[in-house]
Design an enzyme around this catalytic site. Structure first.
Site, PDB file in Angstrom:
ATOM      1  N   PRO A 177       0.783  -1.334  -0.040  1.00  0.00           N
ATOM      2  CA  PRO A 177       0.020  -0.041  -0.001  1.00  0.00           C
ATOM      3  C   PRO A 177       0.735   1.164  -0.080  1.00  0.00           C
ATOM      4  O   PRO A 177       2.204   1.131   0.035  1.00  0.00           O
ATOM      5  CB  PRO A 177      -0.734  -0.216   1.125  1.00  0.00           C
ATOM      6  CG  PRO A 177       0.176  -0.755   2.355  1.00  0.00           C
ATOM      7  CD  PRO A 177       0.913  -1.743   1.316  1.00  0.00           C
ATOM      8  N   TRP A 178       0.059   2.269  -0.046  1.00  0.00           N
ATOM      9  CA  TRP A 178       1.035   3.560  -0.002  1.00  0.00           C
ATOM     10  C   TRP A 178       1.169   4.273   1.103  1.00  0.00           C
ATOM     11  O   TRP A 178       1.934   5.440   1.356  1.00  0.00           O
ATOM     12  CB  TRP A 178       0.258   4.777  -1.042  1.00  0.00           C
ATOM     13  CG  TRP A 178      -1.348   4.854  -0.595  1.00  0.00           C
ATOM     14  CD1 TRP A 178      -2.310   4.341  -1.237  1.00  0.00           C
ATOM     15  CD2 TRP A 178      -1.905   5.600   0.726  1.00  0.00           C
ATOM     16  NE1 TRP A 178      -3.499   4.621  -0.769  1.00  0.00           N
ATOM     17  CE2 TRP A 178      -3.229   5.561   0.406  1.00  0.00           C
ATOM     18  CE3 TRP A 178      -1.196   6.134   1.578  1.00  0.00           C
ATOM     19  CZ2 TRP A 178      -4.086   5.907   1.319  1.00  0.00           C
ATOM     20  CZ3 TRP A 178      -2.256   6.840   2.470  1.00  0.00           C
ATOM     21  CH2 TRP A 178      -3.596   6.689   2.321  1.00  0.00           C
ATOM     22  N   LYS A 202       5.016  -5.401  -6.107  1.00  0.00           N
ATOM     23  CA  LYS A 202       4.236  -4.350  -6.879  1.00  0.00           C
ATOM     24  C   LYS A 202       3.890  -3.281  -5.714  1.00  0.00           C
ATOM     25  O   LYS A 202       2.933  -3.311  -5.109  1.00  0.00           O
ATOM     26  CB  LYS A 202       2.835  -4.593  -7.448  1.00  0.00           C
ATOM     27  CG  LYS A 202       2.241  -3.663  -8.392  1.00  0.00           C
ATOM     28  CD  LYS A 202       0.532  -3.710  -8.619  1.00  0.00           C
ATOM     29  CE  LYS A 202      -0.074  -3.006  -7.527  1.00  0.00           C
ATOM     30  NZ  LYS A 202       0.072  -1.724  -7.249  1.00  0.00           N
ATOM     31  N   PRO A 203       4.581  -2.311  -5.791  1.00  0.00           N
ATOM     32  CA  PRO A 203       4.351  -0.986  -5.203  1.00  0.00           C
ATOM     33  C   PRO A 203       2.937  -0.201  -5.348  1.00  0.00           C
ATOM     34  O   PRO A 203       2.502  -0.646  -6.511  1.00  0.00           O
ATOM     35  CB  PRO A 203       5.553  -0.191  -5.057  1.00  0.00           C
ATOM     36  CG  PRO A 203       6.206  -0.328  -6.567  1.00  0.00           C
ATOM     37  CD  PRO A 203       5.627  -1.750  -6.914  1.00  0.00           C
ATOM     38  N   GLU A 205       0.478   2.327  -6.589  1.00  0.00           N
ATOM     39  CA  GLU A 205       0.851   3.149  -7.833  1.00  0.00           C
ATOM     40  C   GLU A 205       1.438   4.730  -7.496  1.00  0.00           C
ATOM     41  O   GLU A 205       1.992   5.443  -8.200  1.00  0.00           O
ATOM     42  CB  GLU A 205      -0.217   3.347  -8.893  1.00  0.00           C
ATOM     43  CG  GLU A 205      -1.586   3.200  -8.225  1.00  0.00           C
ATOM     44  CD  GLU A 205      -2.232   1.882  -7.746  1.00  0.00           C
ATOM     45  OE1 GLU A 205      -1.531   1.247  -6.715  1.00  0.00           O
ATOM     46  OE2 GLU A 205      -3.142   1.538  -8.280  1.00  0.00           O
ATOM     47  N   GLU A 276      -2.765  -8.521   4.866  1.00  0.00           N
ATOM     48  CA  GLU A 276      -2.848  -7.781   6.151  1.00  0.00           C
ATOM     49  C   GLU A 276      -3.839  -6.681   5.464  1.00  0.00           C
ATOM     50  O   GLU A 276      -3.349  -5.839   4.775  1.00  0.00           O
ATOM     51  CB  GLU A 276      -1.541  -7.292   6.246  1.00  0.00           C
ATOM     52  CG  GLU A 276      -0.511  -8.104   6.910  1.00  0.00           C
ATOM     53  CD  GLU A 276      -0.809  -8.504   8.238  1.00  0.00           C
ATOM     54  OE1 GLU A 276      -1.527  -7.819   8.838  1.00  0.00           O
ATOM     55  OE2 GLU A 276      -0.113  -9.311   8.651  1.00  0.00           O
ATOM     56  N   CYS A 310      -3.249   1.791   9.499  1.00  0.00           N
ATOM     57  CA  CYS A 310      -4.088   0.440   9.746  1.00  0.00           C
ATOM     58  C   CYS A 310      -4.442   0.430  11.200  1.00  0.00           C
ATOM     59  O   CYS A 310      -5.459  -0.153  11.618  1.00  0.00           O
ATOM     60  CB  CYS A 310      -3.705  -0.537   8.965  1.00  0.00           C
ATOM     61  SG  CYS A 310      -2.118  -1.021   9.379  1.00  0.00           S
ATOM     62  N   GLU A 408     -13.465   2.468   8.645  1.00  0.00           N
ATOM     63  CA  GLU A 408     -11.940   3.061   8.525  1.00  0.00           C
ATOM     64  C   GLU A 408     -12.101   4.382   8.087  1.00  0.00           C
ATOM     65  O   GLU A 408     -12.618   4.754   6.777  1.00  0.00           O
ATOM     66  CB  GLU A 408     -11.009   2.150   7.838  1.00  0.00           C
ATOM     67  CG  GLU A 408      -9.673   2.516   7.919  1.00  0.00           C
ATOM     68  CD  GLU A 408      -8.622   1.430   7.155  1.00  0.00           C
ATOM     69  OE1 GLU A 408      -9.261   0.906   6.145  1.00  0.00           O
ATOM     70  OE2 GLU A 408      -7.776   1.127   7.821  1.00  0.00           O
TER      71      GLU A 408
HETATM   72  P1  NAD Z   1      -5.529  -0.625  -1.469  1.00  0.00           P
HETATM   73  O1  NAD Z   1      -6.202  -1.749  -1.025  1.00  0.00           O
HETATM   74  O2  NAD Z   1      -6.350   0.358  -2.264  1.00  0.00           O
HETATM   75  O3  NAD Z   1      -3.966  -0.617  -2.211  1.00  0.00           O
HETATM   76  C1  NAD Z   1      -3.269  -1.681  -1.676  1.00  0.00           C
HETATM   77  C2  NAD Z   1      -2.536  -2.201  -2.680  1.00  0.00           C
HETATM   78  O4  NAD Z   1      -3.413  -3.300  -3.435  1.00  0.00           O
HETATM   79  C3  NAD Z   1      -1.857  -1.342  -3.764  1.00  0.00           C
HETATM   80  O5  NAD Z   1      -0.687  -1.470  -4.517  1.00  0.00           O
HETATM   81  C4  NAD Z   1      -2.850  -1.510  -5.106  1.00  0.00           C
HETATM   82  O6  NAD Z   1      -2.312  -1.235  -6.169  1.00  0.00           O
HETATM   83  C5  NAD Z   1      -3.442  -3.016  -4.848  1.00  0.00           C
HETATM   84  N1  NAD Z   1      -4.589  -3.434  -5.326  1.00  0.00           N
HETATM   85  C6  NAD Z   1      -5.840  -2.771  -5.358  1.00  0.00           C
HETATM   86  N2  NAD Z   1      -6.894  -3.200  -5.812  1.00  0.00           N
HETATM   87  C7  NAD Z   1      -6.336  -4.448  -6.402  1.00  0.00           C
HETATM   88  C8  NAD Z   1      -6.908  -5.639  -6.684  1.00  0.00           C
HETATM   89  N3  NAD Z   1      -7.986  -5.798  -7.229  1.00  0.00           N
HETATM   90  N4  NAD Z   1      -5.999  -6.825  -7.107  1.00  0.00           N
HETATM   91  C9  NAD Z   1      -4.843  -6.759  -6.553  1.00  0.00           C
HETATM   92  N5  NAD Z   1      -4.105  -5.500  -6.033  1.00  0.00           N
HETATM   93  C10 NAD Z   1      -5.034  -4.544  -5.964  1.00  0.00           C
HETATM   94  O7  NAD Z   1      -5.087   0.177  -0.077  1.00  0.00           O
HETATM   95  P2  NAD Z   1      -4.399   1.551   0.019  1.00  0.00           P
HETATM   96  O8  NAD Z   1      -5.282   2.543   0.088  1.00  0.00           O
HETATM   97  O9  NAD Z   1      -3.116   1.675  -0.889  1.00  0.00           O
HETATM   98  O10 NAD Z   1      -3.761   1.380   1.617  1.00  0.00           O
HETATM   99  C11 NAD Z   1      -4.611   1.436   2.668  1.00  0.00           C
HETATM  100  C12 NAD Z   1      -5.258   0.259   3.167  1.00  0.00           C
HETATM  101  O11 NAD Z   1      -4.266  -0.841   3.482  1.00  0.00           O
HETATM  102  C13 NAD Z   1      -6.064   0.802   4.411  1.00  0.00           C
HETATM  103  O12 NAD Z   1      -7.381   0.051   4.403  1.00  0.00           O
HETATM  104  C14 NAD Z   1      -5.228   0.187   5.534  1.00  0.00           C
HETATM  105  O13 NAD Z   1      -5.855  -0.127   6.727  1.00  0.00           O
HETATM  106  C15 NAD Z   1      -4.477  -0.962   4.815  1.00  0.00           C
HETATM  107  N6  NAD Z   1      -3.281  -1.328   5.527  1.00  0.00           N
HETATM  108  C16 NAD Z   1      -3.263  -2.445   6.281  1.00  0.00           C
HETATM  109  C17 NAD Z   1      -2.099  -2.826   6.886  1.00  0.00           C
HETATM  110  C18 NAD Z   1      -1.886  -3.885   7.764  1.00  0.00           C
HETATM  111  O14 NAD Z   1      -0.592  -4.372   8.498  1.00  0.00           O
HETATM  112  N7  NAD Z   1      -2.999  -4.476   8.107  1.00  0.00           N
HETATM  113  C19 NAD Z   1      -1.024  -1.868   7.084  1.00  0.00           C
HETATM  114  C20 NAD Z   1      -1.028  -0.740   6.121  1.00  0.00           C
HETATM  115  C21 NAD Z   1      -2.319  -0.597   5.341  1.00  0.00           C
END
Ligand code: NAD
Length: 506
Positions: A177-178, A202-203, A205, A276, A310, A408
């Protein structure tokens, strides 16, 4: 003596965004190559279409390419080829490499921190912690690699000696995630490499720079193909990784929705899944708690990383007898939080949100909370730009069952609800889809042991919140997923056991 009117005082009390000198955080020559990293080399060919924006001043920083299936296939093939040798290395060889990565991260901490700040707008206190924690998880995993053992060898059946081997799984796909681009990648890559797997990462975007730089900085240490990076959007590249037949295990840190998408895409090939996901951490403040210390603790635990965390302490449930006093302390703390750009000073605690879209999302959440009966005790608005800043906010009078109590926010917003007794507090704390983290604030010894057992969250702190260490597992229950990061349990999650039994009867 002051001559200001009440209105002027109120305006003075509004948080101002502090801004630094405004020069570039990172020189052109310090930027990483802007492309995929496959089989030990950067691939910067192809049209660059994805803009990166500095969230603290809204300037475009770079344009990046998006992987197509050819790039992803090449990365998976490179990881599979590298696995044949990397998977056969000894724990000591892997540990030495992980220690070398940690040393390189430490040596380049300043640059990695500035790249992270450029991508995310994080203040220096957060980037410094992110980078040093990333190095530490590599050091921990180096030690853990050498001490990970299977069950003892024994004859559990007469004349049959059993060995339980712990083996790597193969090629692991990692989606990051970012909110902590470097650190969340490190939480995965370190245990993955420690057990002998190879990776395609994959970081997010919005935030690939620090991971690309880390790959560049360690390219002379890590054998080609062991760690590959592909850039692109989640719904395309992330989804393709999740269903890719050459990926043996897919690990995601992200939102609940993305977790669901990854798990269902992985189902067809029956690959292992490590998730996670999001959180909505309840903070139970009992009538016997040290209210001042609790408010002070939440200032950091709720607003760290601008609340884009998170495990953030975002949902306060406070006993009704002490709620008014507690909110006064909390508001006092929140008013003092310095907000600013990454170059505005070491004391900045809250930076911008990651993007315009995300800021709109957080502001809309605050609006809907008020429509549902909540009241803004402090903050509540966007701050003047440039940059995606939102005032540190406390919402009080939040009602049970409303969105503010359940969903959240992922921004600098604490919600406050009240409860009448312990059973009610526990029931309401558990009544969310998430199960990542929670905290209990009390001076009662029995309660500090008993209430955590009744809370359905993967981490429960007592008189503390958001304190992590590489030795301790991090991961959730329920909608927050089922993977474990950090600790020896992460190495277990990214490896597999094999039973070998030898009949030596004569
Ligand atoms: P996101 O789910 O939008 O994106 C996370 C990653 O998943 C990105 O690299 C994105 O490109 C990818 N992604 C998005 N849709 C996808 C799909 N359909 N298939 C495969 N990959 C996909 O989340 P975000 O907005 O980047 O991050 C915030 C979220 O991450 C929050 O809900 C936060 O709580 C959670 N988070 C959890 C933890 C933990 O340890 N539990 C840690 C950090 C963040």
């Amino acid at each position: 003596m002051t001559t200001s009117t009440t209105t002027e005082r109120a305006a003075d009390q509004r948080v101002q965004v502090r801004r630094g000198p405004g020069g570039p955080l990172v020189a052109e020559t310090e930027m990483p190559p802007l492309g995929h990293f496959v089989d030990g080399a950067f691939d910067t060919a192809g049209p660059a279409s994805a803009p990166l924006v500095d969230p603290s001043d809204e300037r475009q920083v770079a344009l990046l390419p998006q992987a197509d299936t050819t790039v992803l296939d090449r990365a998976v093939d490179a990881a599979a080829a590298a696995f044949t040798t990397w998977g056969a290395t000894t724990p000591r060889e892997r540990a030495e490499l992980l220690l070398a990565i940690a040393d390189r991260i430490d040596a380049e901490a300043d640059l990695l921190g500035r790249l992270e700040a450029l991508d995310t707008g994080k203040p220096p206190s957060v980037t410094a912690d992110d980078v040093s924690s990333a190095a530490d998880v590599f050091r921990f995993s180096a030690g853990a690699a050498r001490s990970l053992t299977g069950l003892g060898t024994a004859d559990y059946v007469a004349d049959h000696t059993s060995l339980v081997l712990r083996e790597p799984v193969g090629v692991v796909g990692v989606i990051v995630p970012w909110n902590y681009p470097l650190l969340m990648a490190a939480w995965k890559i370190a245990p993955i490499l420690a057990v002998g797997d190879t990776a395609v990462v994959k970081p997010a975007e919005l935030t690939p720079l620090s991971l690309l730089k880390r790959a560049e900085l360690t390219a002379d240490i890590v054998p080609a193909g062991v760690l590959n990076i592909v850039l692109g959007r989640g719904r395309e590249v992330g989804a393709a990784m999740s269903s890719h037949p050459g990926v043996d295990l897919i690990a995601l840190t992200g939102s609940v929705g993305s977790g669901r998408a990854v798990a269902s895409a992985a189902a067809e090939s029956l690959k292992r899944v490590h998730l996670e996901l999001g959180g909505k951490a309840p903070v139970l403040v009992f009538e016997d708690a040290d209210l001042e210390a609790t408010a002070e603790g939440l200032r950091s635990a709720s607003f760290w990383n601008s609340g884009q965390e998170c495990g953030a302490a975002t949902r306060v449930l406070v006993h009704e007898d002490v709620a008014e006093r507690f909110v006064e302390h909390l508001v006092e703390q929140v008013r003092q939080i310095p907000v600013g750009t990454p170059d505005a000073g070491e004391d900045i605690e809250v930076g911008p949100l990651i993007s315009r879209t995300h800021r709109e999302r957080v502001l809309a959440f605050i609006d809907r909370a008020q429509q549902d009966g909540a009241r803004v005790a402090v903050g509540g608005s966007a701050l003047p730009g440039p940059g995606f800043f939102v005032e540190p906010t406390v919402l009080v009078d939040v009602q049970e069952g409303t969105e503010a109590a359940r969903e959240e926010v992922f921004g600098p917003v604490i919600t406050v609800e009240t409860f009448a007794d312990e059973d009610e507090a526990v029931r309401r704390a558990n009544d969310v889809v998430y199960g990542l983290a929670a905290s209990v604030w009390t001076r009662d010894a029995a309660r500090s042991l008993d209430v955590p057992r009744r809370l359905d969250f993967g981490t429960v702190w007592v008189n503390s919140h958001l304190v992590l260490a590489s030795e301790l597992p991090w991961g959730g229950f329920k909608g927050s997923g089922y993977g474990r990061d950090l600790s020896i349990h992460a190495l277990e999650d990214f490896s597999r056991t094999k039973h070998v039994q030898i009949n030596h009867g004569r």
